[in-house]
Design an enzyme around this catalytic site. Structure first.
Site, PDB file in Angstrom:
ATOM      1  N   LYS A 174     -79.627  34.386  74.880  1.00 18.57           N
ATOM      2  CA  LYS A 174     -78.308  34.801  75.360  1.00 18.57           C
ATOM      3  C   LYS A 174     -78.294  36.294  75.647  1.00 18.57           C
ATOM      4  CE  LYS A 174     -73.637  33.975  73.747  1.00 18.57           C
ATOM      5  NZ  LYS A 174     -72.787  33.453  72.683  1.00 18.57           N
ATOM      6  N   HIS A 214     -60.786  39.001  64.981  1.00 20.32           N
ATOM      7  CA  HIS A 214     -61.830  38.731  63.971  1.00 20.32           C
ATOM      8  C   HIS A 214     -61.460  39.419  62.657  1.00 20.32           C
ATOM      9  CE1 HIS A 214     -64.686  38.620  67.658  1.00 20.32           C
ATOM     10  NE2 HIS A 214     -64.606  37.381  67.227  1.00 20.32           N
ATOM     11  N   ARG A 226     -57.501  29.977  67.798  1.00 18.95           N
ATOM     12  CA  ARG A 226     -56.471  30.659  68.591  1.00 18.95           C
ATOM     13  C   ARG A 226     -55.593  29.693  69.364  1.00 18.95           C
ATOM     14  NH1 ARG A 226     -60.991  34.412  71.180  1.00 18.95           N
ATOM     15  NH2 ARG A 226     -62.020  32.443  70.766  1.00 18.95           N
ATOM     16  N   SER A 234     -63.214  38.270  72.921  1.00 18.51           N
ATOM     17  CA  SER A 234     -64.293  39.238  73.184  1.00 18.51           C
ATOM     18  C   SER A 234     -64.737  39.216  74.642  1.00 18.51           C
ATOM     19  CB  SER A 234     -65.510  38.957  72.295  1.00 18.51           C
ATOM     20  OG  SER A 234     -65.210  39.189  70.956  1.00 18.51           O
TER      21      SER A 234
END
Ligand code: ADP
Length: 152
Positions: free
Chosen positions: A42, A18, A91, A129
């Site tokens: 969440k 990030h 990515r 993450s």
């Protein structure tokens, strides 16, 4: 007009990947808001305030970068603060397919906001993450994946 970009995510926690995307995007925008999208449905591993503090520590001293927290649709948040750009990192192929759908749907919701993608630096393309959280949960050392001032 000032070019403002939002870099949205959970940042649970912020990683070297990030950080690199935001730093590389600095030359493209007048201001970048690293914005934590808070979804009450969440479950996160790290507290919202803690995640924001880590982002602030990562970019301390860089005036063009701010952090914020928002709820609801990312494009609505962008509109509310006058940001015309959404910044995302790519990515791999999975990111590409997923991000393409999000970008197309965001464009349907608001065609004045443009999504800008940067490919991640190869050395950070494996950093994720979710995996950082798994390693941490099982007692592994994660500092090598995190910005240098972040101690978990
Ligand atoms: P989400 O929780 O929505 O997956 P994240 O907080 O993980 O969001 O990521 C926010 C943005 O950062 C996304 O565009 C994601 O592709 C990008 N990103 C995540 N990890 C990396 C990395 N290692 N290198 C580059 N970009 C990354």
């Amino acid at each position: 007009m000032k070019k403002v970009a939002v870099f949205p995510g959970s940042f649970d926690p912020i990683t070297l990947g990030h950080e690199a995307v935001v730093l590389r995007a600095l030359s493209l925008f007048d201001e970048i808001i690293v914005a934590i999208g808070n979804n009450s449905q969440k479950k996160y591993m790290f507290d919202l305030k803690q995640r924001q503090t880590w982002i602030e520590e990562t970019f301390k001293g860089i005036d063009k970068i701010r952090t914020d927290i928002y709820e609801g649709l990312t494009v609505n948040y962008c509109e509310s603060i006058g940001a015309k750009y959404l910044l995302r990192g790519l990515r791999n192929q999975q990111d590409f397919e997923f991000e393409r759908s999000i970008a197309q749907m965001n464009r349907d919701l608001n065609d004045e906001i443009e999504t800008i993608f940067l490919f991640t630096d190869p050395e950070y393309s494996a950093i994720n993450s979710t995996i950082v959280r798994d390693i941490h949960r099982h007692g592994g050392e994660v500092s090598q994946f995190l910005p240098k001032n972040i101690k978990i």
